[in-house]
Design a protein around this motif. Sequence first.
Motif, PDB file in Angstrom:
ATOM      1  N   THR A  20       0.846  -1.182   0.000  1.00 40.64           N
ATOM      2  CA  THR A  20       0.000   0.000   0.000  1.00 40.64           C
ATOM      3  C   THR A  20       0.885   1.237   0.000  1.00 40.64           C
ATOM      4  OG1 THR A  20      -1.701  -1.151   1.264  1.00 40.64           O
ATOM      5  CG2 THR A  20      -1.779   1.253   1.271  1.00 40.64           C
ATOM      6  N   ILE A  21       0.610   2.164  -0.913  1.00 43.48           N
ATOM      7  CA  ILE A  21       1.355   3.418  -0.968  1.00 43.48           C
ATOM      8  C   ILE A  21       0.356   4.536  -0.718  1.00 43.48           C
ATOM      9  CG2 ILE A  21       2.791   4.949  -2.363  1.00 43.48           C
ATOM     10  CD1 ILE A  21       3.595   2.355  -3.878  1.00 43.48           C
ATOM     11  N   ALA A  22       0.632   5.331   0.320  1.00 42.47           N
ATOM     12  CA  ALA A  22      -0.314   6.368   0.709  1.00 42.47           C
ATOM     13  C   ALA A  22       0.414   7.586   1.253  1.00 42.47           C
ATOM     14  CB  ALA A  22      -1.260   5.820   1.771  1.00 42.47           C
ATOM     15  N   VAL A  23      -0.271   8.733   1.164  1.00 42.20           N
ATOM     16  CA  VAL A  23       0.259   9.945   1.792  1.00 42.20           C
ATOM     17  C   VAL A  23       0.337   9.659   3.282  1.00 42.20           C
ATOM     18  CG1 VAL A  23      -0.209  12.378   2.257  1.00 42.20           C
ATOM     19  CG2 VAL A  23      -0.678  11.432  -0.012  1.00 42.20           C
ATOM     20  N   ASP A  24       1.435  10.053   3.892  1.00 41.40           N
ATOM     21  CA  ASP A  24       1.704   9.685   5.282  1.00 41.40           C
ATOM     22  C   ASP A  24       2.530  10.774   5.942  1.00 41.40           C
ATOM     23  OD1 ASP A  24       1.850   8.131   7.601  1.00 41.40           O
ATOM     24  OD2 ASP A  24       2.549   6.348   6.552  1.00 41.40           O
ATOM     25  N   SER A  25       2.871  10.565   7.176  1.00 37.70           N
ATOM     26  CA  SER A  25       3.665  11.530   7.933  1.00 37.70           C
ATOM     27  C   SER A  25       5.118  11.074   8.058  1.00 37.70           C
ATOM     28  CB  SER A  25       3.088  11.706   9.336  1.00 37.70           C
ATOM     29  OG  SER A  25       3.967  12.501  10.118  1.00 37.70           O
ATOM     30  N   PRO A  26       6.057  11.983   7.787  1.00 35.33           N
ATOM     31  CA  PRO A  26       7.465  11.639   7.999  1.00 35.33           C
ATOM     32  C   PRO A  26       7.845  11.637   9.483  1.00 35.33           C
ATOM     33  CG  PRO A  26       7.271  13.875   7.188  1.00 35.33           C
ATOM     34  CD  PRO A  26       5.891  13.293   7.170  1.00 35.33           C
ATOM     35  N   ALA A  27       6.899  11.971  10.354  1.00 36.95           N
ATOM     36  CA  ALA A  27       7.184  12.015  11.791  1.00 36.95           C
ATOM     37  C   ALA A  27       6.936  10.676  12.488  1.00 36.95           C
ATOM     38  CB  ALA A  27       6.342  13.110  12.450  1.00 36.95           C
ATOM     39  N   ARG A  28       6.379   9.693  11.762  1.00 36.57           N
ATOM     40  CA  ARG A  28       6.190   8.363  12.365  1.00 36.57           C
ATOM     41  C   ARG A  28       7.538   7.809  12.788  1.00 36.57           C
ATOM     42  NH1 ARG A  28       3.093   4.745   8.102  1.00 36.57           N
ATOM     43  NH2 ARG A  28       4.863   3.466   8.733  1.00 36.57           N
ATOM     44  N   ASP A  29       7.578   7.076  13.887  1.00 38.43           N
ATOM     45  CA  ASP A  29       8.852   6.548  14.397  1.00 38.43           C
ATOM     46  C   ASP A  29       9.585   5.689  13.378  1.00 38.43           C
ATOM     47  OD1 ASP A  29       8.592   7.849  16.816  1.00 38.43           O
ATOM     48  OD2 ASP A  29       7.800   6.097  17.883  1.00 38.43           O
ATOM     49  N   ASP A  30       8.882   4.766  12.707  1.00 39.70           N
ATOM     50  CA  ASP A  30       9.561   3.893  11.749  1.00 39.70           C
ATOM     51  C   ASP A  30      10.058   4.679  10.536  1.00 39.70           C
ATOM     52  OD1 ASP A  30       6.922   4.297  10.868  1.00 39.70           O
ATOM     53  OD2 ASP A  30       6.669   2.236  10.134  1.00 39.70           O
ATOM     54  N   VAL A  31       9.317   5.715  10.146  1.00 36.32           N
ATOM     55  CA  VAL A  31       9.744   6.551   9.032  1.00 36.32           C
ATOM     56  C   VAL A  31      10.965   7.363   9.435  1.00 36.32           C
ATOM     57  CG1 VAL A  31       9.083   8.453   7.506  1.00 36.32           C
ATOM     58  CG2 VAL A  31       7.428   6.652   8.038  1.00 36.32           C
ATOM     59  N   ARG A  32      10.944   7.915  10.638  1.00 37.10           N
ATOM     60  CA  ARG A  32      12.105   8.677  11.123  1.00 37.10           C
ATOM     61  C   ARG A  32      13.358   7.806  11.131  1.00 37.10           C
ATOM     62  NH1 ARG A  32      10.669  13.067  15.565  1.00 37.10           N
ATOM     63  NH2 ARG A  32      12.894  12.771  15.867  1.00 37.10           N
ATOM     64  N   THR A  33      13.214   6.558  11.542  1.00 39.26           N
ATOM     65  CA  THR A  33      14.358   5.639  11.554  1.00 39.26           C
ATOM     66  C   THR A  33      14.892   5.431  10.135  1.00 39.26           C
ATOM     67  OG1 THR A  33      13.552   4.534  13.543  1.00 39.26           O
ATOM     68  CG2 THR A  33      15.101   3.299  12.164  1.00 39.26           C
ATOM     69  N   LEU A  34      13.973   5.222   9.177  1.00 39.93           N
ATOM     70  CA  LEU A  34      14.389   5.021   7.779  1.00 39.93           C
ATOM     71  C   LEU A  34      15.052   6.286   7.233  1.00 39.93           C
ATOM     72  CD1 LEU A  34      14.423   3.093   5.331  1.00 39.93           C
ATOM     73  CD2 LEU A  34      12.182   4.034   4.707  1.00 39.93           C
ATOM     74  N   LEU A  35      14.496   7.456   7.534  1.00 38.49           N
ATOM     75  CA  LEU A  35      15.080   8.710   7.056  1.00 38.49           C
ATOM     76  C   LEU A  35      16.427   8.990   7.726  1.00 38.49           C
ATOM     77  CD1 LEU A  35      11.850  10.880   6.892  1.00 38.49           C
ATOM     78  CD2 LEU A  35      13.184  10.005   4.951  1.00 38.49           C
ATOM     79  N   ASP A  36      16.570   8.638   8.991  1.00 38.22           N
ATOM     80  CA  ASP A  36      17.871   8.795   9.669  1.00 38.22           C
ATOM     81  C   ASP A  36      18.924   7.911   9.009  1.00 38.22           C
ATOM     82  OD1 ASP A  36      16.802  10.646  11.442  1.00 38.22           O
ATOM     83  OD2 ASP A  36      16.637   9.231  13.115  1.00 38.22           O
ATOM     84  N   GLU A  37      18.534   6.686   8.641  1.00 41.54           N
ATOM     85  CA  GLU A  37      19.437   5.775   7.921  1.00 41.54           C
ATOM     86  C   GLU A  37      19.824   6.378   6.577  1.00 41.54           C
ATOM     87  OE1 GLU A  37      18.234   2.036   5.413  1.00 41.54           O
ATOM     88  OE2 GLU A  37      18.352   1.449   7.535  1.00 41.54           O
ATOM     89  N   HIS A  38      18.842   6.952   5.893  1.00 40.60           N
ATOM     90  CA  HIS A  38      19.069   7.596   4.596  1.00 40.60           C
ATOM     91  C   HIS A  38      20.087   8.730   4.737  1.00 40.60           C
ATOM     92  CE1 HIS A  38      18.140   9.009   0.578  1.00 40.60           C
ATOM     93  NE2 HIS A  38      17.686  10.162   1.019  1.00 40.60           N
ATOM     94  N   LEU A  39      19.881   9.608   5.696  1.00 40.46           N
ATOM     95  CA  LEU A  39      20.811  10.723   5.900  1.00 40.46           C
ATOM     96  C   LEU A  39      22.205  10.234   6.278  1.00 40.46           C
ATOM     97  CD1 LEU A  39      18.549  13.324   7.706  1.00 40.46           C
ATOM     98  CD2 LEU A  39      19.759  13.652   5.549  1.00 40.46           C
TER      99      LEU A  39
END
Length: 159
Positions: free
Chosen positions: A2-21
């Motif tokens: 499922t692909i949907a508009v979501d929040s980048p503030a979710r904990d799992d998303v923050r973890t993925l974005l921190d890994e990305h950075l």
Amino acid sequence: MTIAVDSPARDDVRTLLDEHLADMFATSPPDSVHALDHSALLAPSVTFVTACSADGPLLGCGALTELVGAAGPGGGHGELKSMRTARAARGRGVATAVLARLLDLATARGYARVSLETGTQDSFAPARRLYARHGFVGCGPFADYVEDPHSTFMTLTLP
């Protein structure tokens, strides 16, 4: 998936974005890192999407932002940001699905084109191949970007 508009503030998303950075700073000089952190992705001009598996785990993410000063209907210019697939989900079509959703959003908004910046290093080769497979071609710097030996600029004209 499922692909949907979501929040980048979710904990799992923050973890993925921190890994990305962390990966961006490990492979590129600091002045050549243009990735956004989760707080920058909360800006009203950014549409952030996530890809999740049927049973819920985060598989990847991406964002679309309208470039400031872009022309009106039929002339807008979007930029892809923060495309990332979780390590465990690579090779499963996540990036292709996220890219397709973001391009659908750009088309619905009437953008004339979508551009992106990615790295020139070997670790970015899969990303460059993904974008090329979907019609993106090399271009010069756009928006506030400048020539940089660590950056590749690509653009796609939308129908």
